[in-house]
Design a protein around this motif. Sequence first.
Motif, mmCIF file in Angstrom:
data_model
loop_
_atom_site.group_PDB
_atom_site.id
_atom_site.type_symbol
_atom_site.label_atom_id
_atom_site.label_comp_id
_atom_site.label_asym_id
_atom_site.label_seq_id
_atom_site.Cartn_x
_atom_site.Cartn_y
_atom_site.Cartn_z
ATOM 1 N N VAL A 59 6.328 9.524 -2.235
ATOM 2 C CA VAL A 59 5.656 8.203 -2.113
ATOM 3 C C VAL A 59 5.757 7.533 -0.608
ATOM 4 O O VAL A 59 6.796 7.568 -0.033
ATOM 5 N N SER A 60 4.633 7.521 -0.022
ATOM 6 C CA SER A 60 4.652 7.154 1.324
ATOM 7 C C SER A 60 4.100 5.888 1.306
ATOM 8 O O SER A 60 3.095 5.423 0.785
ATOM 9 N N GLU A 119 8.830 7.168 3.561
ATOM 10 C CA GLU A 119 8.661 8.336 2.713
ATOM 11 C C GLU A 119 9.725 8.475 1.777
ATOM 12 O O GLU A 119 10.918 8.585 2.182
ATOM 13 N N TYR A 144 0.977 -1.443 0.056
ATOM 14 C CA TYR A 144 -0.035 -0.010 0.032
ATOM 15 C C TYR A 144 0.887 1.266 0.036
ATOM 16 O O TYR A 144 1.899 1.532 0.712
ATOM 17 N N PHE A 145 0.449 2.035 -0.926
ATOM 18 C CA PHE A 145 1.292 3.413 -1.091
ATOM 19 C C PHE A 145 0.479 4.637 -1.388
ATOM 20 O O PHE A 145 -0.714 4.353 -1.900
ATOM 21 N N GLN A 146 0.920 5.728 -1.161
ATOM 22 C CA GLN A 146 0.102 7.106 -1.350
ATOM 23 C C GLN A 146 1.213 8.039 -2.242
ATOM 24 O O GLN A 146 2.279 8.019 -1.693
ATOM 25 N N LEU A 147 0.694 8.561 -3.142
ATOM 26 C CA LEU A 147 1.667 9.517 -4.118
ATOM 27 C C LEU A 147 1.224 10.943 -3.637
ATOM 28 O O LEU A 147 0.206 11.154 -3.874
ATOM 29 N N GLU A 148 2.269 11.669 -3.439
ATOM 30 C CA GLU A 148 1.897 13.051 -3.210
ATOM 31 C C GLU A 148 2.805 14.006 -3.871
ATOM 32 O O GLU A 148 4.027 13.671 -4.134
ATOM 33 N N HIS A 155 3.138 2.339 3.807
ATOM 34 C CA HIS A 155 2.827 2.050 4.879
ATOM 35 C C HIS A 155 3.127 0.602 5.155
ATOM 36 O O HIS A 155 2.507 -0.407 4.561
ATOM 37 N N ARG A 194 6.402 3.502 8.640
ATOM 38 C CA ARG A 194 6.037 4.463 7.298
ATOM 39 C C ARG A 194 7.112 5.100 6.761
ATOM 40 O O ARG A 194 8.177 5.510 7.321
#
Length: 80
Positions: free
Chosen positions: A35-36, A45, A22-26, A38, A43
């Motif tokens: 890219v964070s 970054e 799982y990741f988030q792009l900011e 989890h 966590r």
Amino acid sequence: MTLNGIQDLIPFLNYLKDRKLYFQLEHSSHETFTVSIHLIGHRVEVDFYDDHVDYSIFSGDESVLDDQKTLFAMLEEQSA
């Protein structure tokens, strides 16, 4: 895999997807994408710049807390 800069962002995202991480792009800065990722207990970054990549690891015990006074005090302190 070696990461050298922004040109490696898409291959890195595909790497994470292939591993079902799982990741988030900011994009909060005009010069970097973050890219964070989890993970259990961590966590990560990963910051992609034009010509390099760096990262930070944040570790914790992931305790669940219910003291809302402490929550709102922390939020107020950070927004002041």
